[in-house]
Design a protein around this motif. Structure first.
Motif, short mmCIF file in Angstrom:
data_model
loop_
_atom_site.label_atom_id
_atom_site.label_comp_id
_atom_site.label_asym_id
_atom_site.label_seq_id
_atom_site.Cartn_x
_atom_site.Cartn_y
_atom_site.Cartn_z
N LYS A 147 0.83 -1.21 0.00
CA LYS A 147 0.00 0.00 0.00
C LYS A 147 0.87 1.25 0.00
O LYS A 147 0.55 2.24 -0.68
CB LYS A 147 -0.94 0.00 1.20
CG LYS A 147 -1.97 -1.12 1.14
CD LYS A 147 -2.79 -1.22 2.41
CE LYS A 147 -3.74 -2.41 2.34
NZ LYS A 147 -4.50 -2.57 3.58
N VAL A 148 1.97 1.21 0.74
CA VAL A 148 2.91 2.35 0.75
C VAL A 148 3.49 2.54 -0.64
O VAL A 148 3.56 3.67 -1.14
CB VAL A 148 4.03 2.14 1.80
CG1 VAL A 148 5.15 3.15 1.61
CG2 VAL A 148 3.46 2.24 3.21
N LEU A 149 3.91 1.46 -1.28
CA LEU A 149 4.46 1.57 -2.64
C LEU A 149 3.42 2.15 -3.58
O LEU A 149 3.74 3.05 -4.37
CB LEU A 149 4.93 0.20 -3.14
CG LEU A 149 5.45 0.17 -4.58
CD1 LEU A 149 6.70 1.04 -4.73
CD2 LEU A 149 5.75 -1.27 -5.02
N PHE A 150 2.20 1.67 -3.52
CA PHE A 150 1.12 2.18 -4.37
C PHE A 150 0.97 3.69 -4.19
O PHE A 150 0.88 4.44 -5.16
CB PHE A 150 -0.19 1.47 -4.05
CG PHE A 150 -1.34 1.87 -4.94
CD1 PHE A 150 -1.60 1.18 -6.10
CD2 PHE A 150 -2.15 2.94 -4.60
CE1 PHE A 150 -2.66 1.55 -6.94
CE2 PHE A 150 -3.20 3.32 -5.42
CZ PHE A 150 -3.46 2.63 -6.59
N ALA A 151 0.95 4.13 -2.94
CA ALA A 151 0.72 5.55 -2.63
C ALA A 151 1.93 6.41 -2.95
O ALA A 151 1.81 7.51 -3.49
CB ALA A 151 0.36 5.70 -1.15
N ALA A 152 3.11 5.94 -2.61
CA ALA A 152 4.32 6.77 -2.70
C ALA A 152 4.91 6.84 -4.10
O ALA A 152 5.56 7.83 -4.44
CB ALA A 152 5.37 6.28 -1.71
N ASP A 153 4.71 5.82 -4.91
CA ASP A 153 5.31 5.79 -6.24
C ASP A 153 4.95 7.03 -7.05
O ASP A 153 5.82 7.78 -7.49
CB ASP A 153 4.86 4.51 -6.97
CG ASP A 153 5.33 4.44 -8.41
OD1 ASP A 153 6.40 4.98 -8.72
OD2 ASP A 153 4.63 3.82 -9.21
N GLU A 154 3.67 7.26 -7.27
CA GLU A 154 3.22 8.43 -8.04
C GLU A 154 3.64 9.73 -7.34
O GLU A 154 4.04 10.69 -7.99
CB GLU A 154 1.70 8.43 -8.19
CG GLU A 154 1.16 7.43 -9.16
CD GLU A 154 1.44 7.76 -10.62
OE1 GLU A 154 1.08 8.85 -11.08
OE2 GLU A 154 2.03 6.90 -11.28
N LEU A 155 3.52 9.74 -6.03
CA LEU A 155 3.80 10.95 -5.28
C LEU A 155 5.27 11.35 -5.38
O LEU A 155 5.59 12.53 -5.44
CB LEU A 155 3.38 10.78 -3.82
CG LEU A 155 3.50 12.02 -2.94
CD1 LEU A 155 2.79 13.24 -3.54
CD2 LEU A 155 2.95 11.72 -1.55
N ALA A 213 -3.47 7.04 -0.35
CA ALA A 213 -3.66 7.58 1.00
C ALA A 213 -4.84 6.90 1.68
O ALA A 213 -4.77 6.54 2.86
CB ALA A 213 -3.86 9.10 0.93
N GLU A 214 -5.92 6.71 0.92
CA GLU A 214 -7.11 6.05 1.48
C GLU A 214 -6.81 4.61 1.88
O GLU A 214 -7.27 4.16 2.94
CB GLU A 214 -8.26 6.10 0.46
CG GLU A 214 -8.82 7.49 0.27
CD GLU A 214 -9.76 7.62 -0.92
OE1 GLU A 214 -9.96 6.62 -1.67
OE2 GLU A 214 -10.29 8.73 -1.12
N MET A 215 -6.05 3.89 1.05
CA MET A 215 -5.68 2.50 1.38
C MET A 215 -4.96 2.43 2.72
O MET A 215 -5.14 1.50 3.49
CB MET A 215 -4.73 1.93 0.32
CG MET A 215 -5.33 1.33 -0.86
SD MET A 215 -3.98 0.64 -1.87
CE MET A 215 -4.76 0.61 -3.44
N LEU A 216 -4.12 3.43 2.96
CA LEU A 216 -3.32 3.46 4.18
C LEU A 216 -4.09 4.04 5.37
O LEU A 216 -3.64 3.95 6.51
CB LEU A 216 -2.05 4.28 3.95
CG LEU A 216 -1.02 3.62 3.03
CD1 LEU A 216 -0.02 4.65 2.50
CD2 LEU A 216 -0.29 2.50 3.76
N GLY A 217 -5.22 4.66 5.10
CA GLY A 217 -5.99 5.29 6.16
C GLY A 217 -5.35 6.61 6.61
O GLY A 217 -5.53 7.03 7.75
N TRP A 218 -4.63 7.26 5.69
CA TRP A 218 -3.95 8.52 5.98
C TRP A 218 -4.62 9.65 5.22
O TRP A 218 -5.19 9.44 4.14
CB TRP A 218 -2.48 8.47 5.53
CG TRP A 218 -1.63 7.43 6.18
CD1 TRP A 218 -1.93 6.66 7.27
CD2 TRP A 218 -0.32 7.03 5.78
NE1 TRP A 218 -0.89 5.82 7.57
CE2 TRP A 218 0.11 6.03 6.67
CE3 TRP A 218 0.53 7.42 4.76
CZ2 TRP A 218 1.36 5.43 6.57
CZ3 TRP A 218 1.77 6.82 4.65
CH2 TRP A 218 2.18 5.84 5.55
N SER A 219 -4.48 10.85 5.75
CA SER A 219 -4.90 12.03 4.99
C SER A 219 -3.86 12.29 3.91
O SER A 219 -2.71 11.82 4.01
CB SER A 219 -5.00 13.25 5.91
OG SER A 219 -3.70 13.62 6.37
#
Length: 193
Positions: A105-113, A159-165
């Motif tokens: 989930k971190v990879l999914f979120a952070a890659d594009e970011l 972010a949603e997958m991780l439960g983070w804003s």
């Protein structure tokens, strides 16, 4: 498990463009930071290798991204669990492998970011993330024309997958990129010589 040197050689085998090497090294460093930050320090090497290899097929096979990767990774001796983790970052985009583990989930979120942050850093006088603030990144994020190739939808879903804003994801990923910027720059200097 594949070694870091073997993983880097595997990445370079299928990626010649400095941009793709830079992105792999950046995501590797970001994933290592997240592993330590989120309490997975004993898995830091694994998280880093997943980050390093996540786009192995993108330069040569962009239309088959995350679908060609398993073949290339298997040829390089990468284990099946790592192949799943690597390919899951294309969930809903090019594959149906859902990120299950927090690392995926971190990879999914952070890659594009990391792409968006990297582009924003290049616009700064310092050309660095070291002095970047969340507030300025938010402005770039809202401007759909800026770094248009970086999907805001994927970043939001991550972010949603991780439960983070979004703000929390931005802040952490900026810190993660700060942690590895110097090392990545050093490696890129040696790569380009």
């Amino acid at each position: 498990m594949i070694t870091r040197d073997e993983a880097l050689e595997l990445l370079k085998k299928y990626n010649r463009e400095p941009f793709h090497i830079l992105h792999g090294l950046t995501v590797e460093g970001v994933m290592r930071w997240y592993a330590k930050e989120l309490g997975y320090g004993d898995r830091e090497e694994y998280w880093g290798l997943v980050g390093l290899l996540h786009d192995i097929d993108f330069e040569l096979y962009p239309e088959e991204h995350c679908r060609k990767a398993p073949e290339l990774l298997r040829e390089g001796g990468v284990e099946e669990d790592m192949i799943y983790s690597i390919c899951s970052h294309g969930y809903g985009i090019c594959v149906d492998l859902e990120p299950k583990e927090e690392m995926e989930k971190v990879l999914f979120a952070a890659d594009e970011l990391t792409g968006l942050i990297g582009a924003a850093a290049l616009m700064r006088p310092s050309r660095s993330v070291m002095d970047m603030e969340v507030k300025s990144l938010k402005k770039k994020y809202k401007d759909k024309k800026f770094a248009a190739g970086c999907s805001r939808e994927v970043i939001t879903r991550g972010a949603e997958m991780l439960g983070w804003s979004l703000e929390e994801l931005f802040e952490k990923t900026i810190l993660a990129m700060r942690s590895c910027e110097e090392q990545v720059n050093r490696e890129m200097e040696s790569y380009q010589q």
